[in-house]
Motif scaffolding. Sequence first.
Motif, PDB file in Angstrom:
ATOM      1  N   TRP A  80     -40.678  26.223  42.484  1.00 39.73           N
ATOM      2  CA  TRP A  80     -40.525  27.108  41.333  1.00 39.73           C
ATOM      3  C   TRP A  80     -40.333  26.331  40.039  1.00 39.73           C
ATOM      4  N   THR A  84     -42.923  26.893  37.072  1.00 42.96           N
ATOM      5  CA  THR A  84     -42.399  27.503  35.853  1.00 42.96           C
ATOM      6  C   THR A  84     -42.540  26.562  34.667  1.00 42.96           C
ATOM      7  N   GLY A 498     -40.581  33.049  33.706  1.00 42.81           N
ATOM      8  CA  GLY A 498     -39.892  32.914  34.985  1.00 42.81           C
ATOM      9  C   GLY A 498     -40.474  33.819  36.054  1.00 42.81           C
ATOM     10  N   GLY A 501     -43.876  32.548  37.243  1.00 47.94           N
ATOM     11  CA  GLY A 501     -43.680  31.387  38.113  1.00 47.94           C
ATOM     12  C   GLY A 501     -43.278  31.802  39.515  1.00 47.94           C
TER      13      GLY A 501
END
Length: 520
Positions: A80, A84, A498, A501
């Motif tokens: 992540w 992101t 966010g 992502g």
Amino acid sequence: MILLPALAMSVGWGFRGDYGHEAGAMVPGALVALAVCLTSRRPDWWNRATIMAFLGAIGWAFGGQMSYGRVIGYTAGSQWIDVTYGYASLFLIGALWGGIGAGVLSLALTMKRSELERFVFPLAFLWAFWLAMDLSGLTEYSHELWSSYDVDWVAAVSAALVFSMLYRARPDFHRPCRFLLLLSIGWCAGFFILTPVLGLRMTPPRGDNWAGCVGLYLALVFYLKRAQNSVALRLSAYGFLFGGVGFLLGDLINMLGRSQWSIIGSWPMLQGLDYWKWMEQFFGLVMGAGIGWGAKSLLCQTEDQDRKLSEIDSNEFCSRVLAAPEEDTTARGFNFIGLVFLLVILPWKNLHKNVIQWQKEKWIPEEFWNMPAGFWFLVVGLLLSLAIIVAIWETRRQRLALIPDSNLGRAQWLFLLILWMSLAGDFSKALPRLAEKSVFLVQLSFWITGALCTLLVVRLKEDDQRLPQEGLTWSDRRWSLSLFTKLISVILTAALIGSVGWLTIQTHDEPLPGSHLRFE
């Protein structure tokens, strides 16, 4: 007014993906500027169509120096934080592209004609200086002296030197050279502070031109704030937001296609497509729509869109509308230089790559009549360029029957010429590979979008003009975006980055092909 800029920049950005760099980005910049101009119903904007197209091309060219291939690789990962980070970086790149482009374009809507005319010689001199540096090999030699970060520092430094010299040469060069020098110094300061000093590198080991663009954008915003140009700041903010969101969401489409997510993996017709190209075109679609929306917010709106201006008192519906820019001189040097740039220099900068590819792939003979095949293309190109320059000159003297007298008609011609020269050039480059499914579909989408743009443009009529008797000046504070709007935009953008992502890593368990790690 939103649809045409969106479609124009979408197809233009598809073209940019095939030609790349600054020259490729000039095409969508010119097209979106003309799309805004044409659909505005403002004769004062139609009168500045060439200037708007020229500044749109220049404004969006700045972003063409930024590298983003490795950033997209970060979004193809499975962690992540890497994904992101990649999306956040893409947002910044797209935002800089749109923010700088819209900010420069807005100068055509706010500056006096006399102020714009003062830019002609400094810009032409800089282009000639850069051309001399390229032909002499000085540009390449300078890059070899210092290439640690793979950035375009030579262009920025040489521009600063040229504008410093011209500033001292003549008093009427002071204002344009002060502005252009500020942008050059801003680029240099942004790069040196963010990268060598602070050690910030977005895509190591790729180039860090993004840092220079950050400095240039901050310098542009500083100049606009000092000038109290609220309209330019407003339009630049639209470009910044929609440019960033467009690139972010466009890459999400790319990742869904690359991971064969859901129906993409189960429907054969959606497989084997070039999802990178769909990312580019979606990026242009969203950014163009944002520019159109921002420009639309500057114009007079009516509750009954079918009523013509002659039937309505301006005070009845114009509660907030941008006043016409001041035409305080009859000089039209900017128009002449702009047309030469758009119709001669811009095609040369892009379409010469066709011949290089044809030679590389051996699609044309190496020699013809004891001369290299490229020589004959050079001859044809020079003859066509001469014909275009003569046509521009004759039009300036009101002696070319081919070109209509109305400003709207000329703007329509300019839009269609740039659009179809670009699409025809791209098609000729891709023609030997049309048997490939992905290439065929991309070219088909180009021509469908181009046809839709043409349909919208040819339907525009001169009898539906909307020029208010009065309007707000570009410095009026009522054009400024509220603090609440800015805060909401920041919060929603952070949440979007966010969320996208997280959604991306749900589509695959392992890193996708071409992925890169940013953080170990």
